[in-house]
Design an enzyme around this catalytic site. Structure first.
Site, PDB file in Angstrom:
ATOM      1  N   HIS A 121      17.706 -16.375 -42.678  1.00 37.39           N
ATOM      2  CA  HIS A 121      18.092 -17.557 -43.470  1.00 37.39           C
ATOM      3  C   HIS A 121      19.154 -17.216 -44.518  1.00 37.39           C
ATOM      4  CE1 HIS A 121      14.807 -19.596 -41.561  1.00 37.39           C
ATOM      5  NE2 HIS A 121      13.876 -18.914 -42.190  1.00 37.39           N
ATOM      6  N   ALA A 122      19.668 -15.985 -44.487  1.00 36.08           N
ATOM      7  CA  ALA A 122      20.695 -15.599 -45.464  1.00 36.08           C
ATOM      8  C   ALA A 122      22.074 -16.019 -44.968  1.00 36.08           C
ATOM      9  CB  ALA A 122      20.650 -14.096 -45.705  1.00 36.08           C
TER      10      ALA A 122
END
Ligand SMILES: [Zn+2]
Length: 302
Positions: A121-122
């Protein structure tokens, strides 16, 4: 062939006991794999801290420095969902180093398994959902830059969509992103992977494995990757607090065998990362993560 397991003692970083991301699991996983003779001490490889330039192949320098120095704006830090500490910042970097090393070992040996990673999710300039730096994306860029691979496939079976990874490689034909996840789950706003399969809430072993088994061979033969990254999140388990799917222990074990067998028998090297897992029961959580390594040993060594 030796089993390649990547672990660093800094994978276990202290978080407040009340936090729902239990970091003790990384050390307990290593201990369980040793106890059950899945690996021996000589199979364990220790990663190095990647440089800021390496991380900068994916992330903006302001974000990297801000995170590493603990000077991010409050709202950016808050979105990550983890409290900042110097130990956690170091842990974040070493886990990226772990995935880089795992990829390099996989290219040499055919299979290697990190005991951290999968922080999908980065995004380039911010983190979210407990993810700070996108380890798989950084490892991809390093391998591509060094000319070690031309085509990479990311198989992301964490219950949450690999939105950061999909975004990072949205215009890069060298990296094919495949994400099979629960539709009604974080992130609220999905990105477009090269191939997304969104599953309904509550899907069980048979439904899940049928879909995966149907598409996996085509996926591999279409992409023909030089390397596969496998994000083996076990938040697909029915007991997971953040999951919403209903796989059993057996279903997860069958999934891991299916992925590894399909890739390895077709001759594609595989680098695995641990992905998400948020069961309240620590021993169950660690056991569920261990299924990947049990399957890996069965498929690879025997
Ligand atoms: Zn997840």
């Amino acid at each position: 062939m030796d089993f390649c397991l990547v672990y660093h003692e800094d994978y276990v970083a202290p978080l407040p006991d009340t936090h729902r991301f239990p970091m003790a699991k990384f050390g307990l996983l290593r201990d369980l794999l040793l106890k059950d003779n899945i690996v021996t001490f000589k199979d364990i490889h220790t990663p190095e801290l990647p440089s800021l330039e390496d991380i900068g192949l994916v992330h903006d320098l302001d974000y990297i420095k801000g995170y590493c120095e603990g000077t991010l704006e409050y709202r950016v830090q808050r979105r990550i969902g983890l409290p900042w500490s110097a130990a956690l910042a170091r842990r974040t970097r070493i886990a990226v180093g772990g995935t880089i090393l795992t990829a390099q070992l996989a290219l040499k040996q055919g299979l290697a398994c990190n005991t951290a990673g999968g922080t999908h999710h980065a995004f380039p300039d911010y983190g979210s959902g407990f993810c700070i730096f996108n380890d798989i994306a950084i490892a991809c860029q390093i391998l591509l830059e060094k000319g070690l691979v031309k085509k990479i496939l990311i198989i992301d079976l964490d219950v949450h969509q690999g939105d950061g990874t999909a975004y990072i490689f949205r215009n890069d034909p060298r990296v094919f992103t495949f994400s099979m996840h629960c539709e009604a789950n974080f992130p609220g706003k999905k990105q477009q992977s090269d191939w997304d399969i969104a599953l309904p809430v509550g899907m069980d072993d048979d439904g899940y494995l049928q879909i995966l088994g149907k598409h996996l061979p085509d996926l591999l033969s279409q992409v023909k990757p030089d390397l596969v990254f496998y994000d083996a999140g076990i938040d697909t388990h029915f007991g997971d607090r953040l999951g919403k799917l209903a796989l059993t222990d057996r279903g997860i074990y069958r999934r891991e065998r299916m992925v590894l067998t399909n890739c390895l028998t077709a001759g594609y090297p595989v680098a695995t990362v641990i992905g998400g897992g948020y069961s309240k029961n620590m021993s169950s959580l660690v056991y569920l993560h261990s299924l990947l390594y049990r399957a890996a040993k069965e498929v690879y060594i025997n």
